[in-house]
Structure formats: structure tokens, C-alpha cells
Design a protein around this motif. Structure first.
Motif, mmCIF file in Angstrom:
data_model
loop_
_atom_site.group_PDB
_atom_site.id
_atom_site.type_symbol
_atom_site.label_atom_id
_atom_site.label_comp_id
_atom_site.label_asym_id
_atom_site.label_seq_id
_atom_site.Cartn_x
_atom_site.Cartn_y
_atom_site.Cartn_z
ATOM 1 N N PRO A 243 -0.486 13.047 -1.941
ATOM 2 C CA PRO A 243 -0.184 13.449 -3.290
ATOM 3 C C PRO A 243 -1.477 13.396 -4.268
ATOM 4 O O PRO A 243 -2.365 12.681 -4.028
ATOM 5 C CB PRO A 243 0.587 12.276 -3.575
ATOM 6 C CG PRO A 243 0.223 11.244 -2.561
ATOM 7 C CD PRO A 243 -0.109 12.030 -1.352
ATOM 8 N N VAL A 244 -1.702 14.280 -5.075
ATOM 9 C CA VAL A 244 -2.401 14.340 -6.109
ATOM 10 C C VAL A 244 -1.999 13.695 -7.430
ATOM 11 O O VAL A 244 -0.812 14.153 -7.931
ATOM 12 C CB VAL A 244 -3.023 15.843 -6.578
ATOM 13 C CG1 VAL A 244 -3.904 15.914 -7.346
ATOM 14 C CG2 VAL A 244 -3.390 16.377 -4.914
ATOM 15 N N VAL A 245 -2.645 12.815 -8.065
ATOM 16 C CA VAL A 245 -2.152 12.040 -9.240
ATOM 17 C C VAL A 245 -3.266 11.922 -10.189
ATOM 18 O O VAL A 245 -4.678 12.185 -9.539
ATOM 19 C CB VAL A 245 -1.553 10.661 -8.884
ATOM 20 C CG1 VAL A 245 -0.491 10.502 -7.962
ATOM 21 C CG2 VAL A 245 -2.926 9.750 -8.285
ATOM 22 N N PRO A 246 -3.012 11.572 -11.646
ATOM 23 C CA PRO A 246 -4.160 11.210 -12.449
ATOM 24 C C PRO A 246 -5.151 10.037 -11.958
ATOM 25 O O PRO A 246 -4.432 9.102 -11.313
ATOM 26 C CB PRO A 246 -3.450 10.966 -13.702
ATOM 27 C CG PRO A 246 -2.131 11.858 -13.651
ATOM 28 C CD PRO A 246 -1.673 11.661 -12.095
ATOM 29 N N ALA A 247 -6.278 10.118 -12.124
ATOM 30 C CA ALA A 247 -7.251 9.139 -11.588
ATOM 31 C C ALA A 247 -6.741 7.807 -11.909
ATOM 32 O O ALA A 247 -6.786 6.704 -11.390
ATOM 33 C CB ALA A 247 -8.596 9.302 -12.292
ATOM 34 N N GLU A 248 -6.145 7.578 -13.362
ATOM 35 C CA GLU A 248 -5.549 6.285 -13.774
ATOM 36 C C GLU A 248 -4.338 5.803 -12.933
ATOM 37 O O GLU A 248 -4.099 4.700 -12.783
ATOM 38 C CB GLU A 248 -5.238 6.122 -15.310
ATOM 39 C CG GLU A 248 -4.209 6.977 -15.687
ATOM 40 C CD GLU A 248 -4.694 8.690 -16.197
ATOM 41 O OE1 GLU A 248 -4.062 9.213 -16.626
ATOM 42 O OE2 GLU A 248 -5.793 9.077 -15.598
#
Length: 335
Positions: A243-248
Motif C-alpha cells: 500500500p502507498v500512503v501519505p508519509a504522515e
């Protein structure tokens, strides 16, 4: 063109699930493929395209129409460019490129399935993906009822995704063109696990054959090189994408890699294992592979319903524990 009735889809897929195809139409070249698709469309019969069967969960009730089994073969080489028939097994293309001294796909060794599926899924592994080398995809456009050639840009590639995947059923891949590089050594190795296996630092190169063999060894260790005699390979490879998610929203302790635009790609394997589905977790005739938690495997007699229910439980466990939603990699076909 060969037509058979009531052939179990389970015998044509690596997961070994799926009921009978009403009509199985086996095609051996691009012309037969177009003719079979047009025939089904003009007759109004439901159509399912099947290549190597390694990225599909076939329905238990079977398919009430035509399953077109793509068995076209052929690799044409012009310098460093290849034009490959859709039904050519992908591993044969990688082996051909390595033997011919062509770099660019050596890290994609051992991936099961046919070449026509590679641009649909934007197949990738160990730091390479086909989007880096695809030049053109010749297709039959079922909406416009004509042959077309899609450029790399027109394919709209993204991580394990493409325009062809986002518009399911419209484009029938006939051939795929690849532009490789004449070289005795690989492209710079960009994947840490592969670099370690080769005794290299990231960014270094190695002989093409050495890279291919190292990748095959790594994949075999995870049960991800198809072998009908090995029950641990009754899978679709990785069942979930990273999964690709926002860094935060990165998960503490989870391995991750920069994914551009302030995003991070998380390790789906770590998430699955940490949510309670480690290697060898079984539920009846389905479960995670004893060699890799991302590979869901089946035993003889397993059903698609059992497999998908188990996968849904994995997704729910990861969501509940980490707030991250996993996406399936194989396609679950519905009649």
C-alpha cells in the motif's frame, strides 16, 4: 481454433479454483484471438480472456459463455527491441532477453503468466517493472471494434496498474513491444534484497544471467516460481500490493520506501504478518504460504469463496490494527 465445453477453470489457473467454462476457445495466434473475441461479442455471449491463469481467482460457478484461452506464441527481435505475442510465457521472454544480451527485464524472472498480462498489471519485482521498457501494446479495442497500438504514455502506467486494467474488458492485448539495452550486464540493481543475494551494493551491476538466477532463487525460496509438483506454489504470487500512503500515515516499525509526492510504500508482508496472519496460517483448505505471508495458497478441493473470505479477513485485520487498506493483486472474476 479449438472449442471445448465444460472445461474446469481450476485446471487452467495456478490457484486451482473455478468451475466449468461453458465454451473454452483456444486460440494460437493474434488473428484467431481477434476472431474469437468478435464472435463472442457479436453473439452476445459473456467473454473472459485467460492467459497463464496466474493472476485470476476464477468463480466457483464457472463461466456462462466464452473463455478465450490465449495460447499465441512468438518472440521477434530487431536489435534491442522485442515484439512478443500475448500468449508467450513471460519467463520465456526473460530467458530470451538474457541469452541475447539484452538488459532491462532480468529482475522480472520467474513471474508466472503470459506476456499479454504484463502491461495490464504493470508487472514488477526487485526494482524493475515493465512500464520502464514497454514501447507499444497492440490491442483489439472492443469498444471501437478495431485494432489499435497504444504507446507507453497511452497505457497510463502506475504502480501495478494501467489504463488497460482500469478499463477492464475493453482492450484485448495482441502483442507487446519492449525496448531493452544491449549489454552483458544488468541495469543498476535497485532492490536491497537482490543486491545482498548478489553480494553487491545498491546501484551496482552484475552479469545478466547471474541476476536472473539470483531472482529465481529468491522467488523459489518464497514459493513464487510456479511448479505443479510443489503445493506451496498453488497461488497467484503476492495476493496483496504494497500500500502507498501519505508519509504522515506511515506505520511505526513497518518497512517503507519513498513513493514520491510525499508518499511512502509500506510492506504488505509486514502488515499481514503483524496483523496475525503469519506464514502457514491455515483455515481449512486455504491460507498463507508457509514460505511467504503475501502468497495465499489453496489445497485440492478449495473454492474461490473460501479463498476470498480468507483474503477479506486479512484485509479487515490489517485495517483494524493499522488503519491501512490492502488491495488485492489478482482479479476476482464474476460471471
Amino acid at each position: 481454433m479449438q472449442v471445448r465445453s465444460d472445461v474446469p477453470l481450476a485446471t487452467l489457473t495456478t490457484l486451482g479454483v473455478g468451475g466449468p467454462a461453458e465454451r473454452l476457445v483456444e486460440v494460437t495466434d493474434a488473428a484467431e484471438l481477434v476472431a474469437a473475441v468478435r464472435d463472442a461479442d457479436e453473439a452476445g455471449r459473456p467473454l473472459l480472456l485467460l492467459g497463464g491463469g496466474s493472476n485470476v481467482v476464477a468463480p466457483d460457478e464457472g463461466w456462462p459463455g466464452d473463455v478465450v484461452w490465449v495460447r499465441s506464441r512468438g518472440i521477434a527481435q530487431r536489435g534491442a527491441e522485442l515484439e512478443v505475442q500475448a500468449g508467450e510465457p513471460w519467463e520465456a521472454v526473460v530467458a530470451h532477453a538474457v541469452a541475447a544480451g539484452l538488459a532491462g527485464i532480468e529482475a522480472l524472472a520467474g513471474i508466472p503468466g503470459s506476456t499479454g498480462a504484463t502491461p495490464v498489471q504493470n508487472v514488477g519485482a526487485y526494482g524493475q517493472e515493465v512500464a520502464q521498457v514497454v514501447t507499444a501494446v497492440r490491442v483489439w479495442d472492443r469498444a471501437e471494434k478495431r485494432e489499435r497500438t497504444l504507446t507507453n504514455a497511452e497505457c497510463g502506467f502506475a504502480y501495478r496498474d494501467s489504463r488497460l486494467k482500469r478499463d477492464p474488458g475493453r482492450f484485448v492485448v495482441l502483442t507487446v513491444g519492449f525496448a531493452l539495452v544491449e549489454s552483458a550486464v544488468s541495469r543498476p540493481v535497485g532492490y536491497a534484497e537482490l543486491a545482498r543475494a548478489l553480494g553487491l551494493e545498491l546501484g551496482e551491476v552484475a552479469p545478466l544471467a547471474a541476476v536472473r538466477e539470483a531472482v529465481l532463487g529468491l522467488r523459489r525460496g518464497k514459493g513464487m516460481v510456479w511448479d505443479p509438483a510443489d503445493p506451496d506454489t498453488r497461488s497467484a504470487g503476492s495476493f496483496f500490493t504494497n500500500p502507498v500512503v501519505p508519509a504522515e500515515r506511515a506505520v511505526e516499525g513497518c518497512p517503507g520506501w519513498p513513493a514520491g509526492d510525499g508518499a511512502v510504500k509500506l510492506s504488505a508482508a509486514w502488515l499481514v504478518q503483524s496483523a496475525g496472519f503469519g506464514r502457514g496460517t491455515r483455515r481449512g483448505r486455504v491460507g498463507t504460504s508457509p514460505r511467504h505471508s503475501l502468497a495465499l495458497t489453496t489445497e485440492p478441493g478449495a473454492t474461490a469463496a473460501e479463498l476470498l473470505a480468507f483474503a477479506d479477513d486479512v484485509v479487515a485485520a490489517v485495517q483494524n490494527r493499522f488503519g491501512v487498506t490492502l488491495e488485492r493483486e489478482p482479479t476476482a472474476v464474476r460471471p
